[in-house]
Design a protein around this motif. Structure first.
Motif, PDB file in Angstrom:
ATOM      1  N   THR A 120      81.008 -65.945 -56.733  1.00 25.69           N
ATOM      2  CA  THR A 120      80.974 -65.211 -57.992  1.00 25.69           C
ATOM      3  C   THR A 120      82.380 -65.166 -58.592  1.00 25.69           C
ATOM      4  O   THR A 120      83.379 -65.132 -57.864  1.00 25.69           O
ATOM      5  N   ALA A 121      82.434 -65.197 -59.902  1.00 25.59           N
ATOM      6  CA  ALA A 121      83.709 -65.045 -60.617  1.00 25.59           C
ATOM      7  C   ALA A 121      83.370 -64.224 -61.863  1.00 25.59           C
ATOM      8  O   ALA A 121      83.288 -64.746 -62.969  1.00 25.59           O
ATOM      9  N   THR A 122      83.167 -62.935 -61.652  1.00 21.91           N
ATOM     10  CA  THR A 122      82.623 -62.095 -62.726  1.00 21.91           C
ATOM     11  C   THR A 122      83.477 -62.166 -63.994  1.00 21.91           C
ATOM     12  O   THR A 122      84.691 -62.003 -63.944  1.00 21.91           O
ATOM     13  N   HIS A 123      82.787 -62.417 -65.088  1.00 23.01           N
ATOM     14  CA  HIS A 123      83.425 -62.465 -66.415  1.00 23.01           C
ATOM     15  C   HIS A 123      83.845 -61.056 -66.801  1.00 23.01           C
ATOM     16  O   HIS A 123      83.051 -60.128 -66.731  1.00 23.01           O
ATOM     17  N   ASN A 124      85.109 -60.912 -67.230  1.00 28.54           N
ATOM     18  CA  ASN A 124      85.562 -59.563 -67.555  1.00 28.54           C
ATOM     19  C   ASN A 124      86.780 -59.562 -68.476  1.00 28.54           C
ATOM     20  O   ASN A 124      87.892 -59.278 -68.054  1.00 28.54           O
TER      21      ASN A 124
END
Ligand SMILES: O=C(O)[C@@H](O)[C@H](O)[C@H](O)CO
Ligand SMILES: [Mg+2]
Length: 395
Positions: free
Chosen positions: A303-307
């Protein structure tokens, strides 16, 4: 001889579960450099929770969605996050799109915040507890040319960051995809030769290229050893990633546009990306993101959460990321404590590139509602991006 199961006793000690009911939902527009749409879910017990709408364009649609959801939620038990998610997502028969889902996301996150605060526990404890000691984040660097990008990366490195992200360039509001492709390849090579293995790079293509340019870009970047190339292609047809995947070995990332687990399903089931970049404030909140992350785990996708959003989105991402076996990295555009400190006097804690857990309940934020109400920021349209021939490109 038969064994008799002990009878279920009816006189067990009562739980200390607070009995709360949702009493109001408030939507506030906060100036954080852009417009942050914050949703406050109030309860009759005085505990309130906060959430953030992930879309930073056409937010009036999300505001309207919250008006639709309000009568469904008033008087309900805020602890029933899964049930209330289903009520909101499925109440109108037609599946919720990303404007509706951004509203659902904000409300869902606020409900988790309420539950944590009411029980006196951080959300990560409710999600399975910390699976790591700290969460690695990456930041954005900026520059109109390689020299400026290198300078910005030096500053980031000095502050303890090792993974940096920059975007495919436009010239003002014009993007020439051929020039942008060549210039991005050059920038990545320049940074690699300046910093050697002291840096990792993410190139955000922002869905601006067609398959041909995207293929050239990715193949040229293979020897540069990218952390990942993000959003090389448009979102509407994610099956196109299968083709790009066959053409390049560069690590690929996509998912910030996903409006649900079904929307991101193809990329995961077909192993079409290495990193899933769902956004908790668009994809359906903590409830939906937790499910997607489990699915990523079965595919060894990280995962590479968009933020690129505000302190609430950061807090929600962090609370989840701390618990995920499949975690890769967290995007951190707004550095905690550098914006909207009047509304959020307590934000997430950082040491260089690491975000650190605390025992603060719920999201772990302190929120000054009076300061938030004083903001009243106006929604403005996003800028437009065009091709040299005047046709519309993706911003
Ligand atoms: O990955 C990112 O942070 C970017 O794609 C942002 O979502 C975009 O610039 C918002 O306009
Ligand atoms: Mg992006």
């Amino acid at each position: 001889m038969s064994t008799v199961a002990p009878a279920i006793r009816g006189d067990v000690a009562p739980s200390s579960r607070p009995e709360l009911r949702i009493s109001d939902i408030e939507v506030l527009q906060i100036d954080d450099g852009g417009v942050m749409m914050m949703v406050v879910v109030h309860t009759d017990g005085g505990v309130f929770g906060v959430g953030e709408v992930g879309l930073r364009s056409r937010q009036l649609a999300s505001r309207g969605a919250i008006e639709h959801f309000k009568p469904l939620l008033l008087g309900q038990d805020p602890f029933r996050t899964e049930h209330l998610w289903q009520v909101m997502a499925r109440s109108g028969f037609y599946p919720a799109d990303r404007a509706l889902m951004s509203a659902i996301s904000a409300i869902d996150i606020a409900l988790w915040d309420i539950k944590g605060k009411a029980l006196g526990l951080p959300i990560y404890e409710l999600l399975g507890g910390a699976a790591r000691d700290r969460v690695q984040c990456y930041r954005h660097i900026v520059g109109n040319n390689d020299a400026q990008l290198i300078e910005s990366a030096h500053a980031a490195l000095e502050e303890g960051w090792t993974v940096v992200r920059f975007g495919v360039p436009s010239e003002g509001n014009i993007i020439d995809s051929r020039r942008a492709t060549r210039s991005s390849i050059q920038s990545c090579e320049a940074l690699r030769s300046e910093f050697g293995d002291r840096i990792d790079m993410i190139l955000d293509v922002h869905t601006r290229l067609d398959l041909g340019d995207a293929t050239n870009l990715c193949r040229e970047l293979e020897p540069v050893d990218m952390y990942f190339v993000e959003d090389p292609l448009r979102w509407e047809n994610t099956t196109i990633y299968d083709t790009l995947r066959q053409r390049t070995t560069v690590p690929l990332a996509a998912g910030e546009h996903a409006a649900s687990k079904w929307d991101i399903r193809h990329l995961i089931e077909n192993d079409a990306v290495d990193f899933a970049r769902f956004d908790l404030c668009i994809v359906g909140g903590l409830t939906e993101a937790k499910k997607i992350a489990g699915w990523c785990e079965t595919h060894h996708i990280r995962t590479a959460t968009h933020n690129p959003l505000g302190p609430i989105a950061t807090a929600a991402s962090f609370q989840l990321n701390l618990t995920l076996p499949a975690f890769g990295i967290q995007e951190q555009y707004q550095i905690p404590g550098t914006r909207v400190n009047d509304v959020f006097p307590v934000q997430m804690h950082m040491d260089g590139e690491w975000m650190l857990p605390t025992s603060a309940p719920g999201l772990g934020l302190e929120v000054d509602l009076d300061a938030a109400r004083a903001h009243r920021a106006e929604i403005v349209p996003m800028p437009e991006l065009r091709r040299p021939d005047g046709s519309v490109a993706n911003w």
